[in-house]
Design an enzyme around this catalytic site. Structure first.
Site, PDB file in Angstrom:
ATOM      1  CG  ASN A  20      32.296 -34.483 -38.620  1.00  0.00           C
ATOM      2  OD1 ASN A  20      32.415 -33.484 -39.333  1.00  0.00           O
ATOM      3  ND2 ASN A  20      31.166 -35.170 -38.525  1.00  0.00           N
ATOM      4  NE  ARG A  71      23.214 -40.994 -19.134  1.00  0.00           N
ATOM      5  CZ  ARG A  71      22.865 -41.396 -20.355  1.00  0.00           C
ATOM      6  NH1 ARG A  71      22.003 -42.379 -20.503  1.00  0.00           N
ATOM      7  NH2 ARG A  71      23.370 -40.833 -21.424  1.00  0.00           N
ATOM      8  CG  LEU A  99      28.855 -35.949 -22.330  1.00  0.00           C
ATOM      9  CD1 LEU A  99      29.790 -35.034 -23.116  1.00  0.00           C
ATOM     10  CD2 LEU A  99      29.627 -37.086 -21.676  1.00  0.00           C
ATOM     11  CG  ASN A 113      27.572 -31.952 -30.477  1.00  0.00           C
ATOM     12  OD1 ASN A 113      28.175 -32.960 -30.883  1.00  0.00           O
ATOM     13  ND2 ASN A 113      26.244 -31.849 -30.542  1.00  0.00           N
ATOM     14  CG  HIS A 115      22.535 -31.652 -33.493  1.00  0.00           C
ATOM     15  ND1 HIS A 115      22.308 -32.838 -32.841  1.00  0.00           N
ATOM     16  CD2 HIS A 115      21.346 -31.268 -33.999  1.00  0.00           C
ATOM     17  CE1 HIS A 115      21.028 -33.147 -32.947  1.00  0.00           C
ATOM     18  NE2 HIS A 115      20.420 -32.212 -33.640  1.00  0.00           N
ATOM     19  CB  SER A 142      23.983 -26.501 -35.733  1.00  0.00           C
ATOM     20  OG  SER A 142      22.779 -26.311 -36.438  1.00  0.00           O
ATOM     21  CB  THR A 147      24.903 -25.468 -22.426  1.00  0.00           C
ATOM     22  OG1 THR A 147      23.746 -25.866 -23.171  1.00  0.00           O
ATOM     23  CG2 THR A 147      25.575 -24.285 -23.107  1.00  0.00           C
ATOM     24  CD  GLU A 149      18.183 -26.210 -23.567  1.00  0.00           C
ATOM     25  OE1 GLU A 149      17.278 -26.296 -24.396  1.00  0.00           O
ATOM     26  OE2 GLU A 149      18.713 -25.129 -23.235  1.00  0.00           O
ATOM     27  CG  LEU A 150      20.530 -33.427 -26.099  1.00  0.00           C
ATOM     28  CD1 LEU A 150      21.907 -34.036 -25.960  1.00  0.00           C
ATOM     29  CD2 LEU A 150      19.475 -34.507 -26.217  1.00  0.00           C
ATOM     30  CG  ASP A 151      21.763 -31.665 -29.632  1.00  0.00           C
ATOM     31  OD1 ASP A 151      23.007 -31.679 -29.630  1.00  0.00           O
ATOM     32  OD2 ASP A 151      21.079 -32.664 -29.884  1.00  0.00           O
ATOM     33  CD  GLN A 179      28.111 -28.541 -47.587  1.00  0.00           C
ATOM     34  OE1 GLN A 179      28.665 -27.502 -47.254  1.00  0.00           O
ATOM     35  NE2 GLN A 179      28.338 -29.123 -48.751  1.00  0.00           N
TER      36      GLN A 179
HETATM   37  N1  NHR Z   1      25.717 -33.485 -23.621  1.00  0.00           N
HETATM   38  C1  NHR Z   1      25.276 -32.301 -23.200  1.00  0.00           C
HETATM   39  N2  NHR Z   1      25.244 -32.084 -21.886  1.00  0.00           N
HETATM   40  N3  NHR Z   1      24.871 -31.323 -24.037  1.00  0.00           N
HETATM   41  C2  NHR Z   1      24.883 -31.537 -25.348  1.00  0.00           C
HETATM   42  O1  NHR Z   1      24.477 -30.584 -26.158  1.00  0.00           O
HETATM   43  C3  NHR Z   1      25.331 -32.790 -25.869  1.00  0.00           C
HETATM   44  C4  NHR Z   1      25.748 -33.760 -24.937  1.00  0.00           C
HETATM   45  C5  NHR Z   1      26.201 -35.017 -25.380  1.00  0.00           C
HETATM   46  C6  NHR Z   1      26.199 -35.314 -26.717  1.00  0.00           C
HETATM   47  C7  NHR Z   1      25.629 -34.777 -29.087  1.00  0.00           C
HETATM   48  C8  NHR Z   1      24.149 -34.901 -29.474  1.00  0.00           C
HETATM   49  C9  NHR Z   1      23.962 -34.723 -30.972  1.00  0.00           C
HETATM   50  O2  NHR Z   1      24.693 -33.971 -31.605  1.00  0.00           O
HETATM   51  C10 NHR Z   1      25.739 -34.380 -27.651  1.00  0.00           C
HETATM   52  C11 NHR Z   1      25.329 -33.108 -27.233  1.00  0.00           C
HETATM   53  C12 NHR Z   1      23.348 -38.256 -27.911  1.00  0.00           C
HETATM   54  C13 NHR Z   1      21.969 -38.211 -27.779  1.00  0.00           C
HETATM   55  C14 NHR Z   1      21.204 -39.329 -27.127  1.00  0.00           C
HETATM   56  O3  NHR Z   1      19.994 -39.277 -27.009  1.00  0.00           O
HETATM   57  C15 NHR Z   1      21.328 -37.068 -28.222  1.00  0.00           C
HETATM   58  C16 NHR Z   1      22.048 -36.020 -28.780  1.00  0.00           C
HETATM   59  C17 NHR Z   1      23.435 -36.079 -28.901  1.00  0.00           C
HETATM   60  C18 NHR Z   1      24.076 -37.210 -28.466  1.00  0.00           C
HETATM   61  N4  NHR Z   1      21.898 -40.386 -26.645  1.00  0.00           N
HETATM   62  C19 NHR Z   1      21.321 -41.535 -25.933  1.00  0.00           C
HETATM   63  C20 NHR Z   1      21.674 -41.434 -24.426  1.00  0.00           C
HETATM   64  O4  NHR Z   1      20.888 -42.005 -23.647  1.00  0.00           O
HETATM   65  C21 NHR Z   1      21.912 -42.832 -26.417  1.00  0.00           C
HETATM   66  C22 NHR Z   1      21.656 -43.079 -27.868  1.00  0.00           C
HETATM   67  C23 NHR Z   1      22.492 -44.218 -28.443  1.00  0.00           C
HETATM   68  O5  NHR Z   1      23.384 -44.753 -27.755  1.00  0.00           O
HETATM   69  O6  NHR Z   1      22.247 -44.555 -29.598  1.00  0.00           O
HETATM   70  O7  NHR Z   1      22.704 -40.854 -24.065  1.00  0.00           O
HETATM   71  O8  NHR Z   1      23.018 -35.303 -31.570  1.00  0.00           O
HETATM   72  C1  GAR Z   2      27.561 -36.819 -37.907  1.00  0.00           C
HETATM   73  O1  GAR Z   2      26.546 -36.588 -38.864  1.00  0.00           O
HETATM   74  C2  GAR Z   2      27.251 -36.046 -36.643  1.00  0.00           C
HETATM   75  O2  GAR Z   2      26.704 -34.789 -36.869  1.00  0.00           O
HETATM   76  C3  GAR Z   2      26.261 -36.941 -36.005  1.00  0.00           C
HETATM   77  O3  GAR Z   2      26.689 -38.267 -36.266  1.00  0.00           O
HETATM   78  C4  GAR Z   2      27.505 -38.280 -37.437  1.00  0.00           C
HETATM   79  C5  GAR Z   2      28.848 -38.786 -37.048  1.00  0.00           C
HETATM   80  O4  GAR Z   2      29.632 -39.008 -38.181  1.00  0.00           O
HETATM   81  N1  GAR Z   2      26.175 -36.730 -34.588  1.00  0.00           N
HETATM   82  C6  GAR Z   2      25.170 -37.124 -33.867  1.00  0.00           C
HETATM   83  O5  GAR Z   2      24.158 -37.596 -34.343  1.00  0.00           O
HETATM   84  C7  GAR Z   2      25.369 -36.960 -32.388  1.00  0.00           C
HETATM   85  N2  GAR Z   2      24.263 -37.501 -31.702  1.00  0.00           N
HETATM   86  P1  GAR Z   2      31.189 -39.300 -38.022  1.00  0.00           P
HETATM   87  O6  GAR Z   2      31.345 -40.326 -36.902  1.00  0.00           O
HETATM   88  O7  GAR Z   2      31.563 -39.884 -39.344  1.00  0.00           O
HETATM   89  O8  GAR Z   2      31.874 -38.001 -37.712  1.00  0.00           O
END
Ligand code: NHR
Ligand code: GAR
Length: 222
Positions: A20, A71, A99, A113, A115, A142, A147, A149-151, A179
């Site tokens: 991406n 963290r 984050l 982001n 997702h 999407s 924010t 709140e995760l995703d 896509q």
């Molecule tokens: N931070 C906030 N505050 N809000 C969001 O909406 C965020 C975010 C950070 C990253 C991406 C998200 C996704 O698109 C994202 C959205 C990491 C995890 C996770 O569980 C979940 C969702 C997303 C990114 N991470 C584990 C952790 O403990 C580690 C997993 C690993 O290292 O493999 O951080 O999916």
């Molecule tokens: C993408 O499918 C993205 O939506 C997803 O990881 C892939 C990254 O591909 N993101 C997450 O799952 C965040 N937790 P890329 O590194 O080739 O862009």
């Protein structure tokens, strides 16, 4: 320089392949996307996307979470690094670490982001397998404002992808990713042009509140 020549300064955060990120960088370099990628930053020094970015002449950095006792210390150090580039938009592109709200509040209303699911379905990880297990006929991706709140932040645009009979998590992920490469540049372009904003938790497009995410099906807006 005229007003329309202005490029939006951005920082992109990645953890892996960075396809991406690469798509955004290509469109920047062909002049199709009015952004200036000031840095690509990864939490993993071995992320393939860092090699791709530096090969395209883009500044890269990495920050190892294991170098921090807590963290919150990592998040503070990352926020400082990102801020040093003075971005007007922070783009999460396959960034795999949650984050904290301190980080998010520093970049309020200017962090996106992508997702790999049709939010609010399947926040978090392993989205493709979860869609298959649920027997969904349609899956997708999407783009949302980040924010605390995760995703859970407001969704800007979604791409819908049909699930095929013999799909595996990998084959489905591959079609969803194709896509993603359409909808992420579109969302970033709208933001860079000043047409897309988050105001008081609501998405605004062209001075109107968006009451549902923009939708793309198989690359076409219906
Ligand atoms: N931070 C906030 N505050 N809000 C969001 O909406 C965020 C975010 C950070 C990253 C991406 C998200 C996704 O698109 C994202 C959205 C990491 C995890 C996770 O569980 C979940 C969702 C997303 C990114 N991470 C584990 C952790 O403990 C580690 C997993 C690993 O290292 O493999 O951080 O999916
Ligand atoms: C993408 O499918 C993205 O939506 C997803 O990881 C892939 C990254 O591909 N993101 C997450 O799952 C965040 N937790 P890329 O590194 O080739 O862009």
């Amino acid at each position: 320089m005229t007003v329309t020549d202005r490029k939006l300064p951005v920082v992109i955060l990645i953890s892996g392949t960075g396809s991406n990120m690469c798509r955004l960088a290509e469109l920047m370099q062909t002049g199709e996307l009015p952004i200036e990628i000031r840095a690509v930053i990864s939490d993993r020094a071995d992320a393939k996307g860092l090699v791709t970015a530096s090969g395209m002449g883009i500044k890269t950095e990495s920050l190892n979470p294991k170098a921090f006792a807590q963290r919150s210390e990592f998040d503070a150090a990352l926020a400082k690094k990102v801020s040093s580039y003075e971005p007007e938009l922070v783009i999460l592109a396959g960034f795999m670490r949650i984050l904290d709200s301190q980080f998010v509040s520093r970049f309020t209303d200017r962090m996106l982001n992508i997702h790999p699911s049709l939010l609010p379905r399947y926040p978090g990880l392993h989205t493709h397998q979860r869609a298959l297990d649920a027997g969904d006929e349609v899956h997708g991706a999407s783009v949302h404002f980040v924010t605390p709140e995760l995703d859970g932040g407001p969704v800007v645009i979604q791409a819908r992808v049909p699930v095929l009979k013999d799909d595996s998590a990998e084959s489905l992920a591959e079609r969803v990713l194709q896509q993603e490469h359409h909808i992420y540049p579109l969302a970033v372009q709208l933001f860079a042009e000043g047409r897309l904003r988050l105001r008081s938790g609501k998405v605004w497009l062209d001075d109107r509140e968006l009451n549902a995410p923009l939708q793309v099906m198989n690359g076409k807006t219906p």
